[in-house]
Motif scaffolding. Structure first.
Motif, PDB file in Angstrom:
ATOM      1  N   ALA A  24       0.839  -1.199   0.000  1.00  0.00           N
ATOM      2  CA  ALA A  24       0.000   0.000   0.000  1.00  0.00           C
ATOM      3  C   ALA A  24       0.876   1.252   0.000  1.00  0.00           C
ATOM      4  CB  ALA A  24      -0.903   0.005   1.228  1.00  0.00           C
ATOM      5  N   PRO A  25       0.471   2.286  -0.728  1.00  0.00           N
ATOM      6  CA  PRO A  25       1.223   3.543  -0.689  1.00  0.00           C
ATOM      7  C   PRO A  25       1.183   4.143   0.718  1.00  0.00           C
ATOM      8  CG  PRO A  25      -0.321   3.526  -2.539  1.00  0.00           C
ATOM      9  CD  PRO A  25      -0.644   2.339  -1.682  1.00  0.00           C
ATOM     10  N   ASP A  26       2.285   4.747   1.119  1.00  0.00           N
ATOM     11  CA  ASP A  26       2.321   5.431   2.405  1.00  0.00           C
ATOM     12  C   ASP A  26       1.408   6.657   2.331  1.00  0.00           C
ATOM     13  OD1 ASP A  26       2.996   5.947   5.018  1.00  0.00           O
ATOM     14  OD2 ASP A  26       5.042   6.589   4.588  1.00  0.00           O
ATOM     15  N   PHE A  27       1.108   7.218   3.466  1.00  0.00           N
ATOM     16  CA  PHE A  27       0.256   8.407   3.506  1.00  0.00           C
ATOM     17  C   PHE A  27       0.599   9.253   4.719  1.00  0.00           C
ATOM     18  CE2 PHE A  27      -2.292   4.901   5.372  1.00  0.00           C
ATOM     19  CZ  PHE A  27      -2.402   5.349   6.678  1.00  0.00           C
ATOM     20  N   LEU A  28       0.170  10.520   4.658  1.00  0.00           N
ATOM     21  CA  LEU A  28       0.187  11.432   5.798  1.00  0.00           C
ATOM     22  C   LEU A  28      -1.223  11.980   5.919  1.00  0.00           C
ATOM     23  CD1 LEU A  28       3.548  13.375   5.249  1.00  0.00           C
ATOM     24  CD2 LEU A  28       3.092  11.546   6.903  1.00  0.00           C
ATOM     25  N   LEU A  29      -1.896  11.633   7.003  1.00  0.00           N
ATOM     26  CA  LEU A  29      -3.266  12.069   7.240  1.00  0.00           C
ATOM     27  C   LEU A  29      -3.348  12.688   8.631  1.00  0.00           C
ATOM     28  CD1 LEU A  29      -5.034   8.896   5.820  1.00  0.00           C
ATOM     29  CD2 LEU A  29      -5.023  11.169   4.773  1.00  0.00           C
ATOM     30  N   THR A  30      -4.373  13.505   8.853  1.00  0.00           N
ATOM     31  CA  THR A  30      -4.518  14.220  10.118  1.00  0.00           C
ATOM     32  C   THR A  30      -5.599  13.584  10.967  1.00  0.00           C
ATOM     33  OG1 THR A  30      -3.865  16.247   8.981  1.00  0.00           O
ATOM     34  CG2 THR A  30      -4.897  16.494  11.149  1.00  0.00           C
ATOM     35  N   ASP A 107      -7.840  13.890   5.032  1.00  0.00           N
ATOM     36  CA  ASP A 107      -6.944  14.176   3.913  1.00  0.00           C
ATOM     37  C   ASP A 107      -7.104  15.639   3.487  1.00  0.00           C
ATOM     38  OD1 ASP A 107      -5.109  13.587   1.853  1.00  0.00           O
ATOM     39  OD2 ASP A 107      -6.652  12.810   0.515  1.00  0.00           O
ATOM     40  N   TYR A 108      -7.495  16.494   4.439  1.00  0.00           N
ATOM     41  CA  TYR A 108      -7.854  17.869   4.086  1.00  0.00           C
ATOM     42  C   TYR A 108      -6.655  18.750   3.714  1.00  0.00           C
ATOM     43  CZ  TYR A 108      -6.215  20.216   8.349  1.00  0.00           C
ATOM     44  OH  TYR A 108      -5.441  20.743   9.346  1.00  0.00           O
ATOM     45  N   LYS A 109      -5.458  18.417   4.200  1.00  0.00           N
ATOM     46  CA  LYS A 109      -4.332  19.341   3.997  1.00  0.00           C
ATOM     47  C   LYS A 109      -3.917  19.476   2.540  1.00  0.00           C
ATOM     48  CE  LYS A 109      -2.341  19.400   8.568  1.00  0.00           C
ATOM     49  NZ  LYS A 109      -1.191  19.073   9.413  1.00  0.00           N
ATOM     50  N   ASP A 110      -3.664  18.346   1.877  1.00  0.00           N
ATOM     51  CA  ASP A 110      -3.217  18.458   0.488  1.00  0.00           C
ATOM     52  C   ASP A 110      -3.862  17.442  -0.450  1.00  0.00           C
ATOM     53  OD1 ASP A 110      -1.914  16.096   1.103  1.00  0.00           O
ATOM     54  OD2 ASP A 110       0.107  16.907   0.848  1.00  0.00           O
ATOM     55  N   GLY A 111      -4.711  16.577   0.083  1.00  0.00           N
ATOM     56  CA  GLY A 111      -5.402  15.611  -0.762  1.00  0.00           C
ATOM     57  C   GLY A 111      -4.512  14.544  -1.351  1.00  0.00           C
ATOM     58  N   SER A 112      -3.295  14.404  -0.848  1.00  0.00           N
ATOM     59  CA  SER A 112      -2.349  13.461  -1.449  1.00  0.00           C
ATOM     60  C   SER A 112      -2.779  12.006  -1.287  1.00  0.00           C
ATOM     61  CB  SER A 112      -0.944  13.664  -0.890  1.00  0.00           C
ATOM     62  OG  SER A 112      -0.920  13.449   0.506  1.00  0.00           O
ATOM     63  N   GLU A 127     -16.632  16.640  -6.980  1.00  0.00           N
ATOM     64  CA  GLU A 127     -15.257  16.824  -7.448  1.00  0.00           C
ATOM     65  C   GLU A 127     -14.333  17.194  -6.288  1.00  0.00           C
ATOM     66  OE1 GLU A 127     -12.807  19.359 -10.834  1.00  0.00           O
ATOM     67  OE2 GLU A 127     -14.966  19.604 -10.644  1.00  0.00           O
ATOM     68  N   THR A 128     -13.190  16.562  -6.235  1.00  0.00           N
ATOM     69  CA  THR A 128     -12.109  16.665  -5.245  1.00  0.00           C
ATOM     70  C   THR A 128     -12.334  15.800  -4.003  1.00  0.00           C
ATOM     71  OG1 THR A 128     -12.787  18.584  -3.912  1.00  0.00           O
ATOM     72  CG2 THR A 128     -11.549  19.037  -5.960  1.00  0.00           C
ATOM     73  N   LEU A 129     -13.558  15.346  -3.745  1.00  0.00           N
ATOM     74  CA  LEU A 129     -13.793  14.464  -2.604  1.00  0.00           C
ATOM     75  C   LEU A 129     -13.378  13.043  -2.966  1.00  0.00           C
ATOM     76  CD1 LEU A 129     -17.259  15.737  -1.313  1.00  0.00           C
ATOM     77  CD2 LEU A 129     -14.971  16.375  -0.533  1.00  0.00           C
ATOM     78  N   HIS A 130     -13.325  12.174  -1.969  1.00  0.00           N
ATOM     79  CA  HIS A 130     -12.969  10.770  -2.206  1.00  0.00           C
ATOM     80  C   HIS A 130     -14.187   9.968  -2.630  1.00  0.00           C
ATOM     81  CE1 HIS A 130      -9.223  11.779  -0.480  1.00  0.00           C
ATOM     82  NE2 HIS A 130      -9.458  11.458   0.768  1.00  0.00           N
ATOM     83  N   SER A 131     -13.969   9.026  -3.523  1.00  0.00           N
ATOM     84  CA  SER A 131     -15.034   8.080  -3.851  1.00  0.00           C
ATOM     85  C   SER A 131     -15.131   7.064  -2.716  1.00  0.00           C
ATOM     86  CB  SER A 131     -14.760   7.394  -5.191  1.00  0.00           C
ATOM     87  OG  SER A 131     -13.573   6.645  -5.143  1.00  0.00           O
ATOM     88  N   ARG A 132     -16.258   6.386  -2.630  1.00  0.00           N
ATOM     89  CA  ARG A 132     -16.470   5.401  -1.565  1.00  0.00           C
ATOM     90  C   ARG A 132     -15.701   4.130  -1.906  1.00  0.00           C
ATOM     91  NH1 ARG A 132     -19.880   6.112   1.750  1.00  0.00           N
ATOM     92  NH2 ARG A 132     -21.380   7.183   0.439  1.00  0.00           N
ATOM     93  N   CYS A 133     -14.732   3.804  -1.056  1.00  0.00           N
ATOM     94  CA  CYS A 133     -13.857   2.657  -1.286  1.00  0.00           C
ATOM     95  C   CYS A 133     -13.546   1.958   0.022  1.00  0.00           C
ATOM     96  CB  CYS A 133     -12.520   3.098  -1.888  1.00  0.00           C
ATOM     97  SG  CYS A 133     -12.644   3.969  -3.457  1.00  0.00           S
TER      98      CYS A 133
END
Length: 168
Positions: A24-30, A107-112, A127-133
Motif C-alpha cells: 500500500a502507498p504510504d500516507f500522511l493524514l490528520t 486528507d484535508y491538507k493536500d489531498g495526497s 469533485e475533489t472528494l474521495h469516492s467510496r472505497c
C-alpha cells in the motif's frame, strides 16, 4: 481512471485503487487530535481503510458505524475512516455516536492520499472528494482486498471486506 455513479449519473475518479498483492502507498493524514498519522503508525496491524466522501452523509456515517461494530471484534485489526472532512467533523460525529473502535483521519491538507490511492473524484458535484472505497491490508500492509463502490450512495460490501481479513 475509474467511472462510478452518483444517483445514476457517471462521475470519474483520478485513477485506480492499488492492486491486490502490492504494498500500500504510504500516507500522511490528520487525526482528530491534529496529529499526523502515516502508514507506519499501524505497523504490524491489519487495516481496513474505510474511505468515503463525507462523514455528514447518511451512507458514509453508516459505514463508520458498521465497521466500528464489526471490525472491533477482530484481533489485531484497526479501521481507519478517511475522508476530506476536517478532523473536527470526524471528532464531532464519532463523539456524538460514541464510536471508539475506529480511527478517523482527514486528507484535508493536500489531498495526497486520494491522489496516491487513485480515488479522488475529478468531475461531477463531488469533485475533489474521495469516492467510496474499502481497501484491506494485511500486517505487512500488502493489499488483500479493494472495492470501489460503483454507486456512490450505496454501502460497501462489509462481508467481503471482513472476510478478506480472515483469509490469512
Amino acid at each position: 481512471m475509474a467511472t462510478v455513479t452518483l444517483k445514476g449519473d457517471p462521475i470519474n475518479t483520478s485513477g485506480s485503487l492499488p492492486a491486490i498483492g502490492t504494498k500500500a502507498p504510504d500516507f500522511l493524514l490528520t487525526a482528530t487530535d491534529l496529529s499526523t498519522h502515516s502508514l507506519s503508525n499501524y505497523k504490524g496491524s491489519k487495516l481496513v481503510l474505510n474511505i468515503f466522501p463525507s462523514i455528514d452523509t447518511g451512507t458514509c456515517a453508516q459505514s463508520v458505524r458498521t465497521f466500528n461494530q464489526e471490525a472491533s471484534e477482530l484481533e489485531n485489526t484497526k479501521v481507519l475512516c478517511i475522508s476530506h472532512d476536517l478532523p473536527f467533523a470526524h471528532a464531532r460525529f464519532c463523539g456524538a455516536e460514541g464510536l471508539n473502535d475506529v480511527i478517523s483521519l482527514s486528507d484535508y491538507k493536500d489531498g495526497s492520499f486520494g491522489k496516491d490511492y487513485g480515488l479522488n473524484f475529478i468531475d461531477g458535484p463531488l469533485e475533489t472528494l474521495h469516492s467510496r472505497c474499502v481497501v484491506v491490508l494485511d500486517e505487512n500492509h500488502i493489499v488483500k482486498y479493494t472495492e470501489q463502490v460503483s454507486e456512490t450512495v450505496d454501502e460497501p460490501n462489509y462481508k467481503a471486506a471482513l472476510e478478506a481479513l480472515l483469509d490469512e
